[in-house]
Every structure is written in structure tokens, then in C-alpha cells.
Design an enzyme around this catalytic site. Structure first.
Site, mmCIF file in Angstrom:
data_model
loop_
_atom_site.group_PDB
_atom_site.id
_atom_site.type_symbol
_atom_site.label_atom_id
_atom_site.label_comp_id
_atom_site.label_asym_id
_atom_site.label_seq_id
_atom_site.Cartn_x
_atom_site.Cartn_y
_atom_site.Cartn_z
ATOM 1 N N LYS A 201 0.808 -1.239 -0.223
ATOM 2 C CA LYS A 201 0.095 0.184 0.046
ATOM 3 C C LYS A 201 0.671 1.334 0.035
ATOM 4 O O LYS A 201 1.890 1.305 0.884
ATOM 5 C CB LYS A 201 -0.918 -0.111 1.032
ATOM 6 N N GLY A 380 5.968 0.323 11.590
ATOM 7 C CA GLY A 380 5.473 1.608 11.858
ATOM 8 C C GLY A 380 6.303 2.475 12.712
ATOM 9 O O GLY A 380 6.454 3.627 12.232
HETATM 10 P P1 AMP Z 1 3.309 -3.767 3.262
HETATM 11 O O1 AMP Z 1 2.997 -4.081 4.367
HETATM 12 O O2 AMP Z 1 2.591 -2.581 2.678
HETATM 13 O O3 AMP Z 1 4.733 -3.659 3.109
HETATM 14 O O4 AMP Z 1 2.939 -4.859 2.187
HETATM 15 C C1 AMP Z 1 3.513 -6.107 2.341
HETATM 16 C C2 AMP Z 1 2.748 -7.327 1.368
HETATM 17 O O5 AMP Z 1 2.622 -6.682 0.368
HETATM 18 C C3 AMP Z 1 3.348 -8.626 1.637
HETATM 19 O O6 AMP Z 1 2.251 -9.662 2.153
HETATM 20 C C4 AMP Z 1 3.436 -8.864 -0.022
HETATM 21 O O7 AMP Z 1 2.902 -10.394 -0.237
HETATM 22 C C5 AMP Z 1 2.430 -7.761 -0.655
HETATM 23 N N1 AMP Z 1 2.629 -7.729 -1.968
HETATM 24 C C6 AMP Z 1 3.891 -7.244 -2.533
HETATM 25 N N2 AMP Z 1 3.760 -7.218 -3.864
HETATM 26 C C7 AMP Z 1 2.416 -7.571 -4.093
HETATM 27 C C8 AMP Z 1 1.825 -7.586 -5.285
HETATM 28 N N3 AMP Z 1 2.291 -7.314 -6.577
HETATM 29 N N4 AMP Z 1 0.478 -7.890 -5.243
HETATM 30 C C9 AMP Z 1 -0.248 -8.218 -4.156
HETATM 31 N N5 AMP Z 1 0.443 -7.870 -3.093
HETATM 32 C C10 AMP Z 1 1.652 -7.640 -3.072
#
Ligand code: AMP
Length: 399
Positions: A201, A380
Site C-alpha cells: 500500500k 510503523g
Molecule cells: P506492506 O505491509 O505494505 O509492506 O505490504 C507487504 C505485503 O505486500 C506482503 O504481504 C506482500 O505479499 C504484498 N505484496 C507485494 N507485492 C504485491 C503484489 N504485486 N500484489 C499483491 N500483494 C503484494
């Protein structure tokens, strides 16, 4: 670390009961055994210092997200044996973090002994930062130690409010090294300085990305968040992750990067799949050319090389967020490759900081923990610190 915050070395704990806020929010298996004890291990040096000085330690933590009352699955009793194994000493347990049982067990503690309190978040007062609740916890110890960097960005009862009840309050070694290592990329980093942002995100990372534009030479964007960039530029992204309300932000960010002379590097190609599944049919597509019915789940080989070249030229690297769905073997190659490039840059003399959360989990999973300069335990908290926010857990320790 802030000059007004002292660490555990500034105190002798002999004859004292140290109330230690730790971050034992560890993942548990289905049978309630600890599946990854990294966070427990991270607190061991501070606890050992207290015990070796001739003090006793009262450990307090949260686990999971209970709804404000006791829930068996979130009981810290499940982790007693893991804490005992990490410390090499027996650990007593109080089934309530405040009240008669906690008070009598704390009062009876002898030098070298350890008491673990039940989950702080079984009381809703913890997250509310309730002063009475903080006071009840404070009664248990003579001095306060905060070694829970992962929750330092929260003004909870046990992480911040409690400090006002103590004359002697210090940071643990983990807290100190987290702040020291974060400051290495915040202060005057060696250049070129490259930040790699990934994960799902953009919304969670807007502030940090904006802040980074002022300090980095290169900003690499991968992972799920990169598809919003592709879409905003008029590309086709199929069913890939999209934050439609962030498309304007993304375009502005690209303009800002240009104006500030920051090299913004986006993926060239992507591994695509026809389902969010390890066994889905797979293919490859250029960025912005994903066919309908497909989704991008990892960076492709050209992107790995492109990102790698910049990483290897860097003297400071900050990495937050995986390059793809690294939890699935079919889509872990991008994240693995970046981990390898960061390790190689580190061997060549770069300072590399891996932001907590999923990037730390990925680096651990692929075995690169010892090949990078520092793996943060706080997702965080690290981001908020890097955004320039004051962390309540740190501010509360200042004298
Ligand atoms: P965050 O908590 O924002 O750092 O997101 C981490 C998560 O993003 C992990 O669980 C990944 O599996 C997911 N992620 C990374 N790349 C993708 C993608 N291309 N599509 C869906 N999920 C993703």
C-alpha cells in the site's frame, strides 16, 4: 540516540526490580508454540544486563490484538518456554498484569529472577494510555526500561504514560540500536543514497516517501504499490493492486522527484499470474501492459537487473517493503534478488538498513539477516521516526 535519553548502561540494577516494556508480539503456530522468536531474542541483551547486575526483571508486553479483555489465544503464557529458552533461566508468570497476583509475585522476586506479566492489551486502558492503569503497572517496579521499539510510536500506558511514575527510566539496548541505526540514514548518509520502497500500500507510506524525496539520490519503487504508478501513467494493469485514489499523488510525486533531481526508478517488467495463488498460471509482461484477467505479483528479470545496478552503486540503502508476494514461492524471486543485491552492496561497504515488518520477514526468510547492516524490528515505529515524528515511547524517557 537523543542525548537526553539514557540507556541501561547508565544504571546499576543491583537490588532493583526493573519493569521492562518489551515487544514480545511474536507469531504463534496453531499449537501456540512460537514460530519466530526474533523479537524475544532482541530483548535478551537488556534483560541479561539487568540480571547480571543483580537486579530482577518484570517483563510486560502485548500479544496480538485482543478486544480489550482476556482471550486464551493471546495469552502470553504460550511464550513462557520460548522466553526461558532465550534467557536460559526460569521465568515466572502472572496471569494478570496488574492487581494482587502481579504485585505479590513482583514483591517476592529475588535478584536474577524474571517475571512475565500477562498480555497488557487484556485491558483496554493500555491502548488508551490510561494513567491509573499505568500507575498500577508502575507499582510493580523500581525502575522503568523501555526496549519495545516496535511500539514506541504509540502513546500507550506501558510505552509512554508509565514513564512519569519513575525517576529512573532508560532505553534498552534494542531501542538504542534501532534509533542509532535509523539516524545513520537520517543524518548525513554517505552517497549515493538509495531508498527501495515496496509492499502493498502506498497509503501507509505517503509521508515517508515524500520525506525521502528530500534526502535520497535514488528512489526505487517495486511491489504492489508500483502498479498504481503504471496505471497513473496510462498503463494497463489488469487485476493488479490499485489504489485509484492515489493516482494523483503518484503523478505529483513523479513531478516532485524530477524537480528535486531524485532518480525515481520504476519497474520495467512484471511477473503476471491469472490468480492470486502459488499454483496460478504465470507469464511475463512489460510494465503497464498487463492483459485483462491477469495480475502482477512480482518484479520481472529486467527490473531485477535495473534495480540491482543502482543498489550496487549505492553507499547507503534503505529498504522497506517486498518486491512481490514473497510469501508464495512462485513470486519470491524479485524480493530474493533485491535481498542479494543489498547484501552485495553491504559487502562492498554500503550501509544497509532493512525496515521492519514484511521486509524484515523476507530478509530473515531468505537468510540474509547477517549480510545486511541492520534489520529493524519496528515497522510503523521506524517509518514514523524516519518521517520526523517524535516517538512517544522515546520522548517519555527524556529527562
Ligand atoms: P506492506 O505491509 O505494505 O509492506 O505490504 C507487504 C505485503 O505486500 C506482503 O504481504 C506482500 O505479499 C504484498 N505484496 C507485494 N507485492 C504485491 C503484489 N504485486 N500484489 C499483491 N500483494 C503484494
Amino acid at each position: 540516540m537523543s542525548s537526553t535519553v539514557k540507556n541501561v548502561d547508565s544504571l546499576s540494577f543491583a537490588g532493583k526490580k526493573a519493569l521492562v516494556r518489551v515487544d514480545f508480539n511474536v507469531p504463534l503456530n496453531e499449537d501456540f508454540t512460537v514460530s519466530d522468536d526474533t523479537r524475544i531474542q532482541a530483548a535478551v541483551p537488556s534483560i541479561k544486563k539487568i540480571l547480571n547486575d543483580g537486579g530482577s526483571a518484570i517483563l510486560m508486553s502485548h500479544l496480538g490484538r485482543p478486544k480489550g479483555g482476556p482471550e486464551e489465544k493471546y495469552s502470553l503464557k504460550h511464550i513462557i518456554s520460548a522466553v526461558e529458552a532465550a534467557l536460559g533461566t526460569p521465568v515466572q508468570f502472572s496471569s494478570d498484569c496488574i492487581g494482587a497476583e502481579a504485585e505479590s509475585k513482583a514483591a517476592a522476586l529475588k535478584a536474577g529472577e524474571v517475571l512475565l506479566l500477562e498480555n497488557l492489551r487484556f485491558y483496554k486502558e493500555e491502548e488508551k494510555g490510561d494513567k491509573d492503569f499505568a500507575g498500577k503497572l508502575a507499582k510493580l517496579g523500581d525502575v522503568y526500561v523501555n526496549d519495545a521499539f516496535g511500539t514506541a510510536h504509540r502513546a500507550h500506558a506501558s510505552t509512554a504514560v508509565i514513564a512519569e511514575f519513575f525517576k529512573e527510566k532508560v532505553a534498552g539496548y534494542l531501542m538504542e540500536s534501532e534509533l542509532t541505526n535509523a539516524d545513520k540514514v537520517l543524518g548525513n548518509p554517505e552517497r549515493p543514497y538509495t531508498a527501495i520502497m515496496g509492499g502493498a500500500k502506498i497509503a501507509d507510506k505517503i509521508l515517508i516517501i515524500e520525506r525521502l524525496l528530500d534526502v535520497v539520490d535514488n528512489l526505487i519503487i517495486g511491489g504492489g504499490m508500483s502498479y498504481t504508478f503504471a496505471k497513473a501513467q496510462g498503463g494497463s494493469i489488469g487485476n493488479s493492486l490499485l489504489e485509484a485514489d492515489k493516482m494523483d499523488f503518484v503523478l505529483e510525486l513523479m513531478e516532485k522527484a524530477k524537480a528535486k533531481g531524485v532518480n525515481l526508478i520504476l519497474p520495467l517488467d512484471t511477473v503476471i499470474a491469472d490468480d492470486f495463488s502459488n499454483t496460478a498460471n504465470q507469464g511475463m509482461a512489460n510494465s503497464g501492459e498487463i492483459p485483462d484477467g491477469w495480475m502482477g505479483l512480482d518484479i520481472g528479470p529486467k527490473t531485477r537487473e535495473l534495480f540491482g545496478k543502482t543498489i550496487l552503486e549505492s553507499k547507503t540503502v534503505l529498504w522497506n517493503g517486498p518486491m512481490g508476494v514473497f510469501e508464495m514461492e512462485s513470486f519470491d524471486k524479485g524480493t530474493k534478488a533485491i535481498a542479494e543485491y543489498v547484501a552485495e552492496a553491504t559487502r562492498n561497504g554500503a550501509f544497509s538498513l532493512i525496515g521492519g515488518g514484511d521486509s524484515a520477514a523476507a530478509v530473515n526468510k531468505f537468510g540474509y539477516t547477517d549480510q545486511v547492516s541492520y534489520v529493524s524490528t519496528g515497522g510503523g515505529a521506524l517509518l514514523e521516526h524516519m518521517e520526523g515524528k517524535v516517538l512517544p515511547g522515546v520522548a517519555a524517557l527524556a529527562e
